[in-house]
Design a protein around this motif. Structure first.
Motif, mmCIF file in Angstrom:
data_model
loop_
_atom_site.group_PDB
_atom_site.id
_atom_site.type_symbol
_atom_site.label_atom_id
_atom_site.label_comp_id
_atom_site.label_asym_id
_atom_site.label_seq_id
_atom_site.Cartn_x
_atom_site.Cartn_y
_atom_site.Cartn_z
ATOM 1 N N PHE A 37 34.719 35.022 40.604
ATOM 2 C CA PHE A 37 33.786 35.322 41.693
ATOM 3 C C PHE A 37 33.218 36.729 41.520
ATOM 4 C CE2 PHE A 37 32.767 37.225 45.792
ATOM 5 C CZ PHE A 37 31.821 36.326 46.256
ATOM 6 N N HIS A 38 34.064 37.683 41.200
ATOM 7 C CA HIS A 38 33.607 39.064 41.032
ATOM 8 C C HIS A 38 32.569 39.181 39.918
ATOM 9 C CE1 HIS A 38 36.105 40.971 44.033
ATOM 10 N NE2 HIS A 38 37.155 40.330 43.567
ATOM 11 N N LEU A 39 32.691 38.347 38.889
ATOM 12 C CA LEU A 39 31.719 38.373 37.791
ATOM 13 C C LEU A 39 30.322 37.956 38.243
ATOM 14 C CD1 LEU A 39 33.849 36.924 34.851
ATOM 15 C CD2 LEU A 39 33.102 39.301 35.177
ATOM 16 N N THR A 40 30.234 37.218 39.352
ATOM 17 C CA THR A 40 28.926 36.785 39.860
ATOM 18 C C THR A 40 28.160 37.921 40.522
ATOM 19 O OG1 THR A 40 29.672 36.160 42.083
ATOM 20 C CG2 THR A 40 29.835 34.476 40.336
ATOM 21 N N LYS A 41 28.863 39.013 40.862
ATOM 22 C CA LYS A 41 28.282 40.170 41.565
ATOM 23 C C LYS A 41 27.804 39.819 42.979
ATOM 24 C CE LYS A 41 28.378 42.847 37.837
ATOM 25 N NZ LYS A 41 29.542 43.566 37.539
ATOM 26 N N LEU A 42 28.263 38.679 43.510
ATOM 27 C CA LEU A 42 27.912 38.298 44.876
ATOM 28 C C LEU A 42 28.743 39.104 45.871
ATOM 29 C CD1 LEU A 42 27.842 34.400 44.555
ATOM 30 C CD2 LEU A 42 25.863 35.900 44.887
ATOM 31 N N ALA A 43 28.195 39.328 47.043
ATOM 32 C CA ALA A 43 28.951 39.966 48.119
ATOM 33 C C ALA A 43 29.979 38.979 48.665
ATOM 34 C CB ALA A 43 28.009 40.396 49.239
ATOM 35 N N THR A 44 31.081 39.485 49.186
ATOM 36 C CA THR A 44 32.110 38.625 49.771
ATOM 37 C C THR A 44 31.537 37.732 50.859
ATOM 38 O OG1 THR A 44 33.892 40.148 49.209
ATOM 39 C CG2 THR A 44 34.300 38.650 51.041
ATOM 40 N N THR A 45 30.523 38.190 51.559
ATOM 41 C CA THR A 45 29.921 37.367 52.608
ATOM 42 C C THR A 45 29.309 36.083 52.048
ATOM 43 O OG1 THR A 45 27.867 38.636 52.462
ATOM 44 C CG2 THR A 45 29.456 39.301 54.159
ATOM 45 N N LYS A 46 29.057 36.038 50.739
ATOM 46 C CA LYS A 46 28.486 34.842 50.089
ATOM 47 C C LYS A 46 29.573 33.922 49.532
ATOM 48 C CE LYS A 46 24.175 36.065 50.586
ATOM 49 N NZ LYS A 46 23.251 35.364 51.441
#
Length: 108
Positions: A15-24
């Protein structure tokens, strides 16, 4: 009758590799066919309650059940009064985050 729900506790390396915010995270989790997400507040509950509100809205929109894991350092049976008082505060902060994020469970 309740049904079992499955999902991660916290965000994985992928998930962290996606660079998405935790809200996503709820949308990302849904795309894996999962239906639950536990926000990990193990080191303390962030003060930004707006983020929890957004996380809760996104979880509802994605059909994901949301819970929060209270800080790991809770000790209501400590012999030290300050630790007991802080533990009560951590539980209260988790409950406030829960209400703001519209989750249904707090894990202690």
């Amino acid at each position: 009758m309740s049904t079992a729900k499955f999902g991660p506790g916290g965000n994985s390396d992928s998930f962290h590799l996606t660079k998405l915010a935790t809200t996503k995270a709820p949308f990302w989790i849904r795309d894996f066919g999962l239906d639950a997400y536990e926000y990990e507040a193990g080191r303390g509950v962030p003060k930004n309650l707006e983020g929890f509100k957004t996380l809760g809205e996104n979880a509802r929109d994605a059909g994901i059940s949301l819970s929060i894991h209270a800080p790991y350092f809770i000790s209501l049976s400590s012999v030290e009064e300050e630790k007991r008082k802080n533990s009560s505060r951590y539980i209260l902060e988790s409950a406030i985050a829960l209400v703001n994020g519209a989750s249904t469970d707090v894990t202690l």
